[in-house]
Design a protein around this motif. Structure first.
Motif, short mmCIF file in Angstrom:
data_model
loop_
_atom_site.label_atom_id
_atom_site.label_comp_id
_atom_site.label_asym_id
_atom_site.label_seq_id
_atom_site.Cartn_x
_atom_site.Cartn_y
_atom_site.Cartn_z
N THR A 17 -5.57 -17.72 -4.81
CA THR A 17 -6.04 -16.58 -4.03
C THR A 17 -5.03 -15.44 -4.03
N ALA A 18 -5.53 -14.28 -3.66
CA ALA A 18 -4.69 -13.14 -3.26
C ALA A 18 -5.04 -12.83 -1.81
N ARG A 19 -4.08 -12.25 -1.08
CA ARG A 19 -4.30 -11.93 0.33
C ARG A 19 -3.86 -10.51 0.63
N LEU A 20 -4.59 -9.87 1.55
CA LEU A 20 -4.24 -8.57 2.09
C LEU A 20 -3.72 -8.78 3.50
N TRP A 21 -2.50 -8.27 3.77
CA TRP A 21 -1.84 -8.45 5.06
C TRP A 21 -1.67 -7.12 5.77
N ASP A 22 -1.93 -7.11 7.08
CA ASP A 22 -1.62 -5.98 7.95
C ASP A 22 -0.20 -6.22 8.47
N LEU A 23 0.75 -5.40 8.05
CA LEU A 23 2.15 -5.67 8.38
C LEU A 23 2.49 -5.35 9.83
N SER A 24 1.67 -4.55 10.49
CA SER A 24 1.95 -4.27 11.91
C SER A 24 1.67 -5.50 12.77
N GLN A 25 0.74 -6.34 12.30
CA GLN A 25 0.38 -7.56 13.05
C GLN A 25 0.91 -8.83 12.39
N GLY A 26 1.18 -8.75 11.08
CA GLY A 26 1.58 -9.93 10.33
C GLY A 26 0.43 -10.86 10.04
N ASP A 27 -0.79 -10.30 10.05
CA ASP A 27 -2.00 -11.11 9.89
C ASP A 27 -2.66 -10.87 8.55
N THR A 28 -3.40 -11.90 8.08
CA THR A 28 -4.24 -11.75 6.90
C THR A 28 -5.50 -10.98 7.26
N VAL A 29 -5.76 -9.90 6.53
CA VAL A 29 -6.96 -9.09 6.74
C VAL A 29 -8.09 -9.57 5.84
N LYS A 30 -7.74 -9.96 4.61
CA LYS A 30 -8.75 -10.35 3.64
C LYS A 30 -8.16 -11.37 2.66
N ILE A 31 -8.98 -12.34 2.25
CA ILE A 31 -8.60 -13.29 1.21
C ILE A 31 -9.52 -13.07 0.02
N TYR A 32 -8.91 -12.97 -1.15
CA TYR A 32 -9.66 -12.73 -2.39
C TYR A 32 -9.77 -14.05 -3.15
N SER A 54 0.86 -1.19 0.00
CA SER A 54 0.00 0.00 0.00
C SER A 54 0.90 1.24 0.00
N ALA A 55 0.33 2.37 -0.35
CA ALA A 55 1.13 3.60 -0.48
C ALA A 55 1.78 4.02 0.84
N ASP A 56 1.15 3.66 1.97
CA ASP A 56 1.71 4.03 3.28
C ASP A 56 2.63 2.95 3.86
N SER A 57 2.91 1.89 3.07
CA SER A 57 3.79 0.78 3.46
C SER A 57 3.27 -0.02 4.65
N ALA A 58 1.99 0.15 5.00
CA ALA A 58 1.43 -0.54 6.17
C ALA A 58 0.78 -1.87 5.82
N TYR A 59 0.45 -2.06 4.55
CA TYR A 59 -0.23 -3.28 4.11
C TYR A 59 0.49 -3.86 2.90
N LEU A 60 0.29 -5.16 2.69
CA LEU A 60 0.86 -5.86 1.54
C LEU A 60 -0.21 -6.74 0.93
N ILE A 61 -0.28 -6.77 -0.40
CA ILE A 61 -1.16 -7.71 -1.10
C ILE A 61 -0.28 -8.70 -1.84
N THR A 62 -0.60 -9.99 -1.71
CA THR A 62 0.18 -11.04 -2.34
C THR A 62 -0.72 -11.93 -3.20
N SER A 63 -0.11 -12.62 -4.17
CA SER A 63 -0.86 -13.53 -5.03
C SER A 63 -0.14 -14.87 -5.11
N SER A 64 -0.92 -15.95 -5.27
CA SER A 64 -0.35 -17.28 -5.11
C SER A 64 -0.96 -18.30 -6.07
N SER A 65 -0.20 -19.41 -6.23
CA SER A 65 -0.70 -20.56 -7.00
C SER A 65 -1.89 -21.24 -6.32
N ASP A 66 -2.20 -20.87 -5.08
CA ASP A 66 -3.35 -21.47 -4.40
C ASP A 66 -4.68 -20.84 -4.83
#
Length: 289
Positions: free
Chosen positions: A258-273, A244-256
């Motif tokens: 899905t894509a995932r949204l991560w909260d980097l302050s917690q290291g947790d998945t916020v949303k699965i697409y 994300s523009a504020d470097s606080a979140y990360l979106i990743t994509s995978s062979s599984d």
């Protein structure tokens, strides 16, 4: 699965699906004005409108003869660059037809980025080379070969222009101080392929995505990498990531699939697409900032 899906990041709702009938989609990049998205396939790059429901591309950039593995834009959106497994990097003027410039890499191009100075393209390839292409001189100005013939999979430059990182098939990140030109100690980040390395917009974090199903975050302090956290949750290879523009979140994509949204302050998945029928190998984010 030959589609590009548009998701509302916070709700996880897919609100638009584009059919990319020619091939799989290898790379996605949004224009600086956030009006268009470029999709790199095999062997074309197609430009679609973001804020419309028009299913067809506005234009197609034809000239590569194999998979397009890199797409990006000049900060003012005047031109686009692309890299391909056909061993070339091409520069396209968005206001004129055809390819305006071509660099011959002589190996499969796996990744290309534009230096923040906007006048250098940096590539890495299957032969293990990192090359700097000077757009003013129209030539290669520097070549680095950090680990023999080990293929380099991804390259990234910090937004402040201070450091360059290239990652390889052995899970190693090679780092250079761009101000001094010196190579720094390498980082053994994963035990398997690193598929993507990416500096955060703040230039303070590095994300590495891997065939080991994880994403790792690293911080560069006093020219040494220190681990910040490991993001675990994907079930297969993790191909791409975007901050994300504020470097606080990360979106990743995978062979599984899905894509995932991560909260980097917690290291947790916020949303699965969920919605793709095959591997999700690339992702782009249109952020408010």
């Amino acid at each position: 699965d030959h589609t590009v899906r548009f998701w509302e990041a916070t709700s996880g709702v897919c609100y638009r699906t584009l059919q990319y009938t020619d091939s799989q989609v290898n790379k996605l990049q949004i224009t600086p004005d956030k009006q268009f998205i470029a999709a790199g396939g095999n062997p074309h790059v197609k430009l679609f409108e973001i804020n419309s429901n028009h299913p067809s591309p506005v234009t197609s950039f034809d000239g590569h003869t194999a998979n397009v593995t890199a797409v990006g834009f000049h900060k003012d959106g005047k031109w686009m660059y692309s890299g391909s497994e056909d061993g070339t990097i091409k520069v396209w003027d968005l206001r004129a037809p055809g390819c305006q410039r071509e660099f011959k890499v002589r190996s499969l191009v796996n990744s290309v980025v534009l230096h923040p100075n906007q006048v250098e393209l940096i590539s890495c390839d299957q032969a293990g080379l990192v090359q700097v292409w000077d757009l003013a001189q129209n030539d290669c100005s520097r070549t680095m070969k950090p680990e023999g013939d080990i293929p380099l999979r991804s390259v990234t430059v910090s937004p402040d222009g201070s450091h360059l990182v290239a990652s390889n098939n052995k899970g190693v990140c090679h780092t250079w101080d761009l101000e001094s030109g010196d190579a720094l100690p390498s980082l053994v980040a994963h035990k398997n392929y690193i598929l993507k390395c990416l500096f955060s917009p703040s230039s303070k974090l590095l994300a590495t995505t891997s065939a080991d199903h994880t994403v790792k975050l690293w911080k560069l302090e006093d020219n040494e990498w220190t681990p910040q956290c490991t993001l675990a949750g994907h079930q297969r290879w993790v191909w791409d990531a975007v901050f994300s523009a504020d470097s606080a979140y990360l979106i990743t994509s995978s062979s599984d699939h899905t894509a995932r949204l991560w909260d980097l302050s917690q290291g947790d998945t916020v949303k699965i697409y969920n919605g793709h029928q095959k591997a999700v190998v690339c992702v782009a984010l249109s952020d408010a900032a």
